[in-house]
Design an enzyme around this catalytic site. Structure first.
Site, mmCIF file in Angstrom:
data_model
loop_
_atom_site.group_PDB
_atom_site.id
_atom_site.type_symbol
_atom_site.label_atom_id
_atom_site.label_comp_id
_atom_site.label_asym_id
_atom_site.label_seq_id
_atom_site.Cartn_x
_atom_site.Cartn_y
_atom_site.Cartn_z
ATOM 1 N N ARG A 121 -92.506 -52.818 5.782
ATOM 2 C CA ARG A 121 -92.091 -53.394 4.513
ATOM 3 C C ARG A 121 -91.387 -52.294 3.716
ATOM 4 O O ARG A 121 -91.919 -51.198 3.566
ATOM 5 C CB ARG A 121 -93.327 -53.859 3.753
ATOM 6 C CG ARG A 121 -92.990 -54.398 2.412
ATOM 7 C CD ARG A 121 -94.226 -54.850 1.700
ATOM 8 N NE ARG A 121 -93.863 -55.474 0.439
ATOM 9 C CZ ARG A 121 -94.739 -55.828 -0.477
ATOM 10 N NH1 ARG A 121 -96.015 -55.636 -0.251
ATOM 11 N NH2 ARG A 121 -94.338 -56.376 -1.596
ATOM 12 N N HIS A 141 -90.647 -59.613 -3.913
ATOM 13 C CA HIS A 141 -91.550 -60.549 -3.200
ATOM 14 C C HIS A 141 -90.768 -61.458 -2.255
ATOM 15 O O HIS A 141 -91.232 -62.555 -1.919
ATOM 16 C CB HIS A 141 -92.305 -61.488 -4.186
ATOM 17 C CG HIS A 141 -93.372 -60.832 -5.000
ATOM 18 N ND1 HIS A 141 -93.647 -61.225 -6.282
ATOM 19 C CD2 HIS A 141 -94.246 -59.848 -4.700
ATOM 20 C CE1 HIS A 141 -94.642 -60.488 -6.764
ATOM 21 N NE2 HIS A 141 -95.012 -59.650 -5.821
ATOM 22 N N ASN A 168 -97.302 -51.837 5.985
ATOM 23 C CA ASN A 168 -97.003 -51.969 4.568
ATOM 24 C C ASN A 168 -97.549 -50.718 3.872
ATOM 25 O O ASN A 168 -98.742 -50.618 3.597
ATOM 26 C CB ASN A 168 -97.689 -53.240 4.041
ATOM 27 C CG ASN A 168 -97.382 -53.504 2.587
ATOM 28 O OD1 ASN A 168 -96.789 -52.668 1.907
ATOM 29 N ND2 ASN A 168 -97.791 -54.664 2.111
ATOM 30 N N GLU A 191 -97.146 -61.830 4.543
ATOM 31 C CA GLU A 191 -95.972 -60.961 4.629
ATOM 32 C C GLU A 191 -95.962 -60.179 5.942
ATOM 33 O O GLU A 191 -94.911 -59.934 6.517
ATOM 34 C CB GLU A 191 -95.949 -60.011 3.418
ATOM 35 C CG GLU A 191 -95.583 -60.760 2.145
ATOM 36 C CD GLU A 191 -95.972 -60.045 0.871
ATOM 37 O OE1 GLU A 191 -97.180 -59.813 0.667
ATOM 38 O OE2 GLU A 191 -95.081 -59.739 0.068
ATOM 39 N N ARG A 201 -98.408 -55.854 -16.115
ATOM 40 C CA ARG A 201 -96.991 -55.795 -16.520
ATOM 41 C C ARG A 201 -96.688 -56.855 -17.568
ATOM 42 O O ARG A 201 -97.175 -57.982 -17.468
ATOM 43 C CB ARG A 201 -96.084 -56.016 -15.301
ATOM 44 C CG ARG A 201 -96.046 -54.828 -14.367
ATOM 45 C CD ARG A 201 -95.272 -55.130 -13.100
ATOM 46 N NE ARG A 201 -96.169 -55.106 -11.952
ATOM 47 C CZ ARG A 201 -95.832 -55.483 -10.724
ATOM 48 N NH1 ARG A 201 -94.612 -55.927 -10.477
ATOM 49 N NH2 ARG A 201 -96.710 -55.435 -9.752
#
Ligand code: ADP
Length: 394
Positions: free
Chosen positions: A91, A180, A9, A382, A241
């Site tokens: 990823r 995601h 990742n 993940e 965010r």
């Protein structure tokens, strides 16, 4: 036969890795290179059998980190030779409409990932740098890309088309992509296992609540509606965010304060959300602590966050015609009983009933026996998902 599979990742300043024995799903070693591209050098930490070690390295780039990692695997005898690595899964942030699922990466796929950098300028180029570095060092080892967007490629048109003139979809590829995806897919699959049902028989809402946060409505096992959009800025309020705001605020700021597109992008991506409202921190732990001590802005920040999560759950339950399971995952979703409790408060009309003790113990199933909806806490993974996808493609 057991296979050694590496999951990678790569971020703009970090590279995380986990080496698995598959299909046993045992982690042989995992770690992270941080502060990549810092002229002072990077930090390398790794964990073997719960023992954590950390060193400073004089190297700088992603490519150097990959070389270091491969040498480290040999020197520490995690592998006898590099040929033992049977696949590397990466990823990749954006697969656009081209990648509907994970893919082996050959020349054509590299080109596509590179072209998609237009849609994910901060992420795709570094993901590609990781792939290229491994290809160079291990030319015979298959490389697989696992996209954050691909689980959401099943969204119906009515969910992914924005109500602006169609030419912007056709000419500029402006649409909802969702992100995601690997995490939503992983926890949805795990939920089906825990509930002892086929995933295709279930309607679920998965809440990935971390520093970045998104919700997904999973209809009969497939992503049907999700809160992130053209970019990961959309939807819920997050650490830094804003999530959804009235789009007119953007031209208003341009005219009223003379702000440039880059300044506004920075405002909404890096200075808003929890940080912007609390004026304290983008970290939920800090803001929860401040709220507990009576800080009004911290209380307000959490109230806005919780309200957005709850509104999204309600809307998606309506869209799916009711749900069988509600899943919480990621840093906050996995660890904060308080936030889960607040997000579920008032959802009894959707047959969501959680049990205080189970929730506070961070049990896997936190709903009451009578609850019509199973409420689950499932740690996301993940990297494991990437390793599984890699095994299935090599
Ligand atoms: P990302 O991968 O998007 O960087 P994570 O999934 O690791 O984020 O989530 C990080 C967030 O989870 C942080 O805001 C952190 O404060 C929050 N978090 C982690 N543990 C807890 C906890 N015990 N209570 C509240 N929040 C927590």
């Amino acid at each position: 036969m057991s296979k050694k599979i590496m999951a990678i990742n790569a971020g703009s300043s970090s590279l995380k890795f986990q080496l698995f024995n598959m299909p046993e799903e045992n982690i042989i070693v995992k770690g992270i290179f941080e502060r990549i591209n810092d002229p002072k050098g990077m930090l390398f930490s790794y964990t073997v059998k719960d023992e954590k070690r950390r060193t400073e390295l004089k190297i700088i780039s992603h490519v150097e980190a990959v070389h270091y990692l491969l040498n480290f695997l040999l020197e520490e005898k995690f592998v006898e030779t590099l040929d033992e690595l049977e696949g590397v899964g990466h990823r990749v942030a954006h697969g656009g409409e081209f990648f509907k699922s994970s893919s082996l990466v050959l020349e054509k796929e590299m080109e596509q990932i590179s072209q998609l950098a237009k849609l994910a300028p901060l992420h795709n180029p570094v993901n590609l740098a990781g792939i290229q570095a491994f290809k160079k060092s291990l030319p015979k080892c298959p490389q697989v890309a696992v996209f954050d967007t691909s689980f959401h490629q099943t969204l119906p048109e009515s969910q992914y088309i924005y109500p602006i003139p169609m030419k912007y979809y056709h000419e500029n590829k402006i649409r909802r992509y969702g992100f995601h995806g690997t995490s939503h897919q992983y926890v949805a699959q795990k939920a089906a296992e825990i509930m002892n049902k086929e995933l295709s028989d279930l309607n679920l809402i998965t809440c990935h609540l971390g520093n970045g946060a998104s919700v997904c409505g999973v209809k009969e096992g497939k992503s049907y509606v999700t809160s992130m959009g053209f970019t990961p800025l959309a939807g819920l309020m997050m650490g830094t965010r804003s999530g959804d705001i009235d789009p007119s605020i953007i031209p208003f700021l341009q005219k009223e304060r003379g702000m440039s597109a880059d300044e506004i992008s920075n405002l909404l991506n890096n200075q808003s959300g929890l940080l912007g409202i609390s004026e304290l921190s983008n970290d939920f732990r800090d803001v929860i602590e401040a709220a507990d001590n009576g800080n009004k802005q911290a209380v307000l920040a959490l109230d806005i966050f919780i309200s957005r999560v709850k509104q999204t759950i309600g809307a998606y339950a309506a869209e799916l015609g009711g749900i069988d399971g509600l899943i919480f995952t990621a840093g906050l979703g996995e660890n904060s009983a308080k936030i889960r409790e607040k997000c579920c408060e008032g959802l009894e009309f959707l047959k969501v009933n959680i049990e205080k003790n189970k929730n506070e113990r961070n049990d896997v199933i936190i709903s009451t026996f009578k609850s019509g909806v199973e409420v689950l806490v499932i740690p996301t993974n993940e990297e494991l998902m990437i390793a599984k996808e890699t095994v299935s493609l090599i």
